[in-house]
Design an enzyme around this catalytic site. Structure first.
Site, mmCIF file in Angstrom:
data_model
loop_
_atom_site.group_PDB
_atom_site.id
_atom_site.type_symbol
_atom_site.label_atom_id
_atom_site.label_comp_id
_atom_site.label_asym_id
_atom_site.label_seq_id
_atom_site.Cartn_x
_atom_site.Cartn_y
_atom_site.Cartn_z
ATOM 1 N N HIS A 101 -36.933 6.297 13.680
ATOM 2 C CA HIS A 101 -35.478 6.209 13.549
ATOM 3 C C HIS A 101 -34.832 7.575 13.769
ATOM 4 C CE1 HIS A 101 -35.323 2.062 12.566
ATOM 5 N NE2 HIS A 101 -35.827 2.155 11.362
ATOM 6 N N ARG A 150 -26.912 -0.617 19.582
ATOM 7 C CA ARG A 150 -26.237 -1.842 19.160
ATOM 8 C C ARG A 150 -24.809 -1.486 18.775
ATOM 9 N NH1 ARG A 150 -28.188 -5.896 14.199
ATOM 10 N NH2 ARG A 150 -27.016 -7.739 14.908
#
Length: 297
Positions: free
Chosen positions: A92, A111
């Site tokens: 991440h 996203r």
């Protein structure tokens, strides 16, 4: 000499665990923000690497989260060293926080930030905080959990918060920091940006395009089976094998695959909050990135 990677740290992650990682030719690094299609991209890479939906082990073992403090670093390194297939590793961490090695290919999934924030709110309610504290060596939460802020109010606060993007990567600033860094590297031959909505709209086409970027050859008759295995419904049916929960920190694994669609964040907010969101993002990221990210016409 290239700049040393920035060190990103939180109570659960430390990007310094990448220091000294022994890369191999063909390694794939999947870099995403939380709830932005990480597991989906890991599954797609697994299907391309193995050429079959019948994976030899749970997805989190095949593609470990290298930065996560809940698993000892030496154990993760040993598991990756023992792998003989093409490796695909989860992080991440933004690309400025991991070593950029010419032997590896870096896949960054984006996203819509509001959709990511909605999914993150639901995910937060599904975490076993006591178990997570135990694994990361922190004190267990004392007393009953505080009442949760309702989703819409939480989303409004998320839009308006002022934080250091490098300290809080799941904030609006952190999301755009992560994507802005990748956007600036998008012309490199070993960096690929993938939009979550493109996977929703044309999964087969996006999988074929990614295979081309990664240099993976798939026999034509195999494609329908691989694409079907990467659909949201099929992945939800295989939650026990695919959900990233090797240490048991989720209360309900089936709840991990909640909806898999886009647009809910924008549907929940009133016009004034959406206008503030647009103004804030315009100050945090370049127009071409935002047009791609928001799917503006």
């Amino acid at each position: 000499m290239p700049d040393a990677p920035f060190r990103y740290r939180s109570s659960e992650e430390d990007s310094a665990r990448w220091a000294g990682f022994p890369f191999r030719d063909g390694d794939i690094v999947i870099s995403t923000r939380s709830k932005s299609g990480t597991t989906w991209m890991q599954m797609i890479c697994a299907l391309l690497v193995f050429g079959t939906p019948d994976l030899p082990a749970p997805l989190s073992h095949l593609s470990p989260w290298l930065d996560w403090l809940a698993e000892p670093r030496d154990e993760v390194y040993a598991r990756l060293a023992a792998q003989r297939h093409r490796r695909f590793v989860k992080t991440h961490t933004p690309l400025d926080g991991v070593p950029l090695d010419d032997r590896a290919h870096y896949v960054v999934v984006a996203r819509h930030p509001l959709d990511m924030a909605v999914s993150l709110w639901h995910q937060s309610g599904n975490l076993d905080r006591a178990r997570l504290a135990e694994l990361t060596g922190r004190p267990a939460p004392a007393g009953p959990p505080a009442p949760r802020t309702p989703l819409v109010e939480s989303l409004r606060r998320w839009v308006d918060r002022e934080v250091d993007p490098r300290a809080e990567l799941d904030s609006l600033q952190g999301v755009l920091w992560h994507l802005g860094d990748a956007w600036g590297r998008r012309d490199r031959p070993n960096v690929t940006l993938v939009h979550y909505d493109d996977l929703v709209a044309d999964l087969a086409g996006r999988m074929r395009a990614l295979a081309g970027r990664l240099g993976v050859e798939v026999a034509q008759p195999r494609w329908p089976e691989l694409v079907e295995a990467a659909t949201f419904d099929r992945m939800r049916e295989r939650a026990d094998l695919l959900v990233p929960d090797p240490a048991g920190v989720l209360k309900d694994r089936n709840a991990f695959f909640r909806r898999g669609r886009s647009g809910q964040g924008r549907e929940l907010l009133d016009a004034a909050t959406l206008a503030r969101y647009r103004a804030r993002t315009a100050a945090l990221a370049p127009p071409d990135l935002l047009a791609w990210l928001h799917r503006d016409r």
